[in-house]
Design a protein around this motif. Sequence first.
Motif, PDB file in Angstrom:
ATOM      1  N   LYS A  90       0.849  -1.202   0.000  1.00  0.00           N
ATOM      2  CA  LYS A  90       0.000   0.000   0.000  1.00  0.00           C
ATOM      3  C   LYS A  90       0.879   1.245   0.000  1.00  0.00           C
ATOM      4  O   LYS A  90       1.919   1.266   0.657  1.00  0.00           O
ATOM      5  N   MET A  91       0.451   2.266  -0.725  1.00  0.00           N
ATOM      6  CA  MET A  91       1.253   3.505  -0.781  1.00  0.00           C
ATOM      7  C   MET A  91       0.462   4.712  -0.267  1.00  0.00           C
ATOM      8  O   MET A  91       0.562   5.075   0.876  1.00  0.00           O
ATOM      9  N   ASN A  92      -0.318   5.338  -1.146  1.00  0.00           N
ATOM     10  CA  ASN A  92      -1.110   6.496  -0.712  1.00  0.00           C
ATOM     11  C   ASN A  92      -2.539   6.042  -0.424  1.00  0.00           C
ATOM     12  O   ASN A  92      -3.064   5.205  -1.142  1.00  0.00           O
ATOM     13  N   PRO A  93      -3.203   6.563   0.570  1.00  0.00           N
ATOM     14  CA  PRO A  93      -2.708   7.624   1.465  1.00  0.00           C
ATOM     15  C   PRO A  93      -1.944   7.099   2.686  1.00  0.00           C
ATOM     16  O   PRO A  93      -1.504   7.901   3.503  1.00  0.00           O
ATOM     17  N   ILE A  94      -1.756   5.767   2.759  1.00  0.00           N
ATOM     18  CA  ILE A  94      -1.266   5.238   4.036  1.00  0.00           C
ATOM     19  C   ILE A  94       0.143   5.731   4.374  1.00  0.00           C
ATOM     20  O   ILE A  94       0.460   6.058   5.518  1.00  0.00           O
ATOM     21  N   LEU A  95       1.000   5.845   3.349  1.00  0.00           N
ATOM     22  CA  LEU A  95       2.370   6.292   3.644  1.00  0.00           C
ATOM     23  C   LEU A  95       2.374   7.742   4.119  1.00  0.00           C
ATOM     24  O   LEU A  95       3.137   8.128   4.999  1.00  0.00           O
ATOM     25  N   GLN A  96       1.504   8.544   3.503  1.00  0.00           N
ATOM     26  CA  GLN A  96       1.382   9.943   3.944  1.00  0.00           C
ATOM     27  C   GLN A  96       0.906   9.988   5.394  1.00  0.00           C
ATOM     28  O   GLN A  96       1.393  10.778   6.198  1.00  0.00           O
ATOM     29  N   ASP A  97      -0.054   9.109   5.738  1.00  0.00           N
ATOM     30  CA  ASP A  97      -0.560   9.080   7.119  1.00  0.00           C
ATOM     31  C   ASP A  97       0.556   8.694   8.091  1.00  0.00           C
ATOM     32  O   ASP A  97       0.683   9.254   9.165  1.00  0.00           O
ATOM     33  N   ILE A  98       1.360   7.715   7.678  1.00  0.00           N
ATOM     34  CA  ILE A  98       2.396   7.223   8.600  1.00  0.00           C
ATOM     35  C   ILE A  98       3.565   8.210   8.690  1.00  0.00           C
ATOM     36  O   ILE A  98       4.038   8.539   9.771  1.00  0.00           O
ATOM     37  N   TYR A  99       4.037   8.654   7.517  1.00  0.00           N
ATOM     38  CA  TYR A  99       5.298   9.429   7.513  1.00  0.00           C
ATOM     39  C   TYR A  99       5.089  10.935   7.368  1.00  0.00           C
ATOM     40  O   TYR A  99       6.040  11.697   7.469  1.00  0.00           O
ATOM     41  N   GLY A 100       3.869  11.323   7.070  1.00  0.00           N
ATOM     42  CA  GLY A 100       3.581  12.753   6.986  1.00  0.00           C
ATOM     43  C   GLY A 100       3.852  13.351   5.611  1.00  0.00           C
ATOM     44  O   GLY A 100       3.567  14.523   5.376  1.00  0.00           O
ATOM     45  N   PHE A 101       4.361  12.534   4.707  1.00  0.00           N
ATOM     46  CA  PHE A 101       4.693  13.035   3.369  1.00  0.00           C
ATOM     47  C   PHE A 101       4.343  11.975   2.334  1.00  0.00           C
ATOM     48  O   PHE A 101       4.404  10.779   2.627  1.00  0.00           O
ATOM     49  N   PRO A 102       3.981  12.407   1.114  1.00  0.00           N
ATOM     50  CA  PRO A 102       3.443  11.456   0.142  1.00  0.00           C
ATOM     51  C   PRO A 102       4.509  10.650  -0.602  1.00  0.00           C
ATOM     52  O   PRO A 102       5.698  10.962  -0.548  1.00  0.00           O
ATOM     53  N   TYR A 103       4.034   9.661  -1.315  1.00  0.00           N
ATOM     54  CA  TYR A 103       4.856   8.865  -2.228  1.00  0.00           C
ATOM     55  C   TYR A 103       4.370   9.204  -3.633  1.00  0.00           C
ATOM     56  O   TYR A 103       3.197   9.026  -3.950  1.00  0.00           O
ATOM     57  N   PHE A 411      11.906   5.725   4.826  1.00  0.00           N
ATOM     58  CA  PHE A 411      10.830   6.666   4.495  1.00  0.00           C
ATOM     59  C   PHE A 411      10.659   7.768   5.546  1.00  0.00           C
ATOM     60  O   PHE A 411      10.258   8.876   5.237  1.00  0.00           O
ATOM     61  N   GLY A 412      10.926   7.427   6.802  1.00  0.00           N
ATOM     62  CA  GLY A 412      10.638   8.384   7.872  1.00  0.00           C
ATOM     63  C   GLY A 412      11.798   9.310   8.181  1.00  0.00           C
ATOM     64  O   GLY A 412      11.699  10.141   9.087  1.00  0.00           O
ATOM     65  N   TYR A 413      12.875   9.187   7.429  1.00  0.00           N
ATOM     66  CA  TYR A 413      14.108   9.936   7.732  1.00  0.00           C
ATOM     67  C   TYR A 413      13.896  11.441   7.530  1.00  0.00           C
ATOM     68  O   TYR A 413      13.478  11.879   6.453  1.00  0.00           O
ATOM     69  N   ASP A 414      14.197  12.190   8.558  1.00  0.00           N
ATOM     70  CA  ASP A 414      14.084  13.652   8.485  1.00  0.00           C
ATOM     71  C   ASP A 414      15.511  14.206   8.442  1.00  0.00           C
ATOM     72  O   ASP A 414      16.168  14.354   9.477  1.00  0.00           O
ATOM     73  N   THR A 415      15.964  14.515   7.232  1.00  0.00           N
ATOM     74  CA  THR A 415      17.372  14.876   7.021  1.00  0.00           C
ATOM     75  C   THR A 415      17.800  16.055   7.894  1.00  0.00           C
ATOM     76  O   THR A 415      18.862  16.020   8.524  1.00  0.00           O
ATOM     77  N   VAL A 416      16.973  17.071   7.928  1.00  0.00           N
ATOM     78  CA  VAL A 416      17.356  18.287   8.651  1.00  0.00           C
ATOM     79  C   VAL A 416      17.482  17.984  10.147  1.00  0.00           C
ATOM     80  O   VAL A 416      18.443  18.380  10.809  1.00  0.00           O
ATOM     81  N   ARG A 417      16.544  17.203  10.655  1.00  0.00           N
ATOM     82  CA  ARG A 417      16.590  16.862  12.078  1.00  0.00           C
ATOM     83  C   ARG A 417      17.819  16.004  12.384  1.00  0.00           C
ATOM     84  O   ARG A 417      18.503  16.187  13.388  1.00  0.00           O
ATOM     85  N   GLU A 418      18.131  15.076  11.473  1.00  0.00           N
ATOM     86  CA  GLU A 418      19.274  14.191  11.706  1.00  0.00           C
ATOM     87  C   GLU A 418      20.571  14.992  11.800  1.00  0.00           C
ATOM     88  O   GLU A 418      21.459  14.669  12.572  1.00  0.00           O
ATOM     89  N   VAL A 419      20.693  16.056  10.989  1.00  0.00           N
ATOM     90  CA  VAL A 419      21.911  16.878  11.044  1.00  0.00           C
ATOM     91  C   VAL A 419      21.978  17.563  12.401  1.00  0.00           C
ATOM     92  O   VAL A 419      23.028  17.605  13.038  1.00  0.00           O
ATOM     93  N   SER A 420      20.829  18.057  12.857  1.00  0.00           N
ATOM     94  CA  SER A 420      20.886  18.829  14.108  1.00  0.00           C
ATOM     95  C   SER A 420      21.135  17.941  15.335  1.00  0.00           C
ATOM     96  O   SER A 420      21.732  18.371  16.298  1.00  0.00           O
ATOM     97  N   VAL A 421      20.678  16.651  15.274  1.00  0.00           N
ATOM     98  CA  VAL A 421      20.919  15.813  16.452  1.00  0.00           C
ATOM     99  C   VAL A 421      22.286  15.168  16.416  1.00  0.00           C
ATOM    100  O   VAL A 421      22.778  14.687  17.438  1.00  0.00           O
ATOM    101  N   ASP A 422      22.915  15.132  15.237  1.00  0.00           N
ATOM    102  CA  ASP A 422      24.194  14.410  15.130  1.00  0.00           C
ATOM    103  C   ASP A 422      25.356  15.204  15.743  1.00  0.00           C
ATOM    104  O   ASP A 422      25.501  16.368  15.561  1.00  0.00           O
TER     105      ASP A 422
END
Length: 422
Positions: A90-103, A411-422
Amino acid sequence: MTKSLEIIVCGAGITGLGAAIALKRKGHQVSVVEAASQLQEIGAGIQVPPNSSRILKSWGLESKFMAKVMWPKSVAIRRYATGEVIGRTKMNPILQDIYGFPYWFIHRADCQNILYDAAVEAGIQILLGTPIESVDEKGPTVKLQSGQELRADLIVGADGVRSRTRASALKEDVEALESSQCAYRATVPVDLMNSDPSLAHRMTDVNANLWLGPDGHIMGYPIRSGEMYNLVLVSPGKASVGKWNEPADVKEMRSHHANWEPTVQRLLSHVTTCLKWRLAYIPPLERWVSDNGRVVIIGDAAHAMLPLLSQGAAVSIEDGAALAECLDLVIDLVDLSLVLRAFQDLRKPRCETISKAALSLVDLWHLHDGPEQEGRDLKIKQDLINTVVEKTSDSKSSLDTMRDKLVPWMFGYDTVREVSVD
Ligand SMILES: Cc1cc2nc3c(=O)[nH]c(=O)nc-3n(C[C@H](O)[C@H](O)[C@H](O)COP(=O)(O)OP(=O)(O)OC[C@H]3O[C@@H](n4cnc5c(N)ncnc54)[C@H](O)[C@@H]3O)c2cc1C
């Protein structure tokens, strides 16, 4: 205060343009040098998973993408011989629901054009028809094939799998490892699809189809707001590495799938021309950053991967976003080396893990009929398709379910957040 840098990006592919936009948004002076004299209509449809749609949205490009993308509801995984649906991801809308952003699905050229227009609009200078000869970390300078030299504070090599930046500035003398597989790309215009009663519904029913068969697979889905049906057919074959637009023989392409189910035959009967390219990947490199920290490689130049997880462009877009975030820490040029090494430490493990996972899928997807294939199909039926599979050393195929780990992490990776926590 963050230092505004003069940055040259080599290559105006999806990686280079994405990085240029991210860097410019942070206030750096950015120019891009690109060998091609115009952006070409090459490549195939690509998938934009939530980890990259998140970034594209943050760059204010959502409405531009919305005008070009398709929103797939699912991928139907089918048996090559009968077309029987083995399972559905399953892709949309479930991935958007889970990860907050579409496929999304999009034509590669549309994606590149949107990024190009956004870069130009942001005031980034893009020099088309400007092939580079080499990059020298001293300076650092880009030597163009015309003989001209361009100097900057930082040079970003986004010049693809056969990167000259990598070879000249990083002395990473690697050749891409060629898989035995070749990808054929073909499209069928909507008129032809609609004129064939057995195919017409595939243009409106926005589900992708993935046929798995011995020694190959086929991925098909509509692109360009339903203007055409996109086909990527992977099978053993030869083509040039890094060349996206090598013409292929349609008969040769069809011959690989001669005994596949009737829908595949109908689709292929409407194909009149096709392109092919060699599936190749870059093995893990020792480093992405030059000794003096003034040159960095990103995208396919650093981690070209097999497309089986549809993540190559996505993690390349992440690279640009992460690089821009990391450079916030540069107060003085002497900081560059340390900051770029931190960038490398953050990005390399992620990209290499995904690349390795994609490689491990080839054998699984291309199994010949038999007990291993039946075991795989059973797992798919049990809704375990979002798995990554590793062959065990005793060569028994073990389905090592990583659905709960790998997919959310991709899919759930938030690049900007990862930089700030690293
Ligand atoms: C069959 C297939 C399907 C795929 N599907 C997906 C998918 O669904 N989702 C996904 O995320 N990824 C997918 N990918 C991967 C994705 O397409 C690539 O990872 C991505 O396009 C790489 O972009 P890039 O800009 O790094 O490299 P490239 O697209 O190769 O761009 C490099 C640029 O540098 C320029 N250049 C090269 N040499 C020079 C030089 N000497 N001087 C100046 N410029 C130069 C080139 O002209 C080019 O414009 C797929 C790949 C394949 C093969």
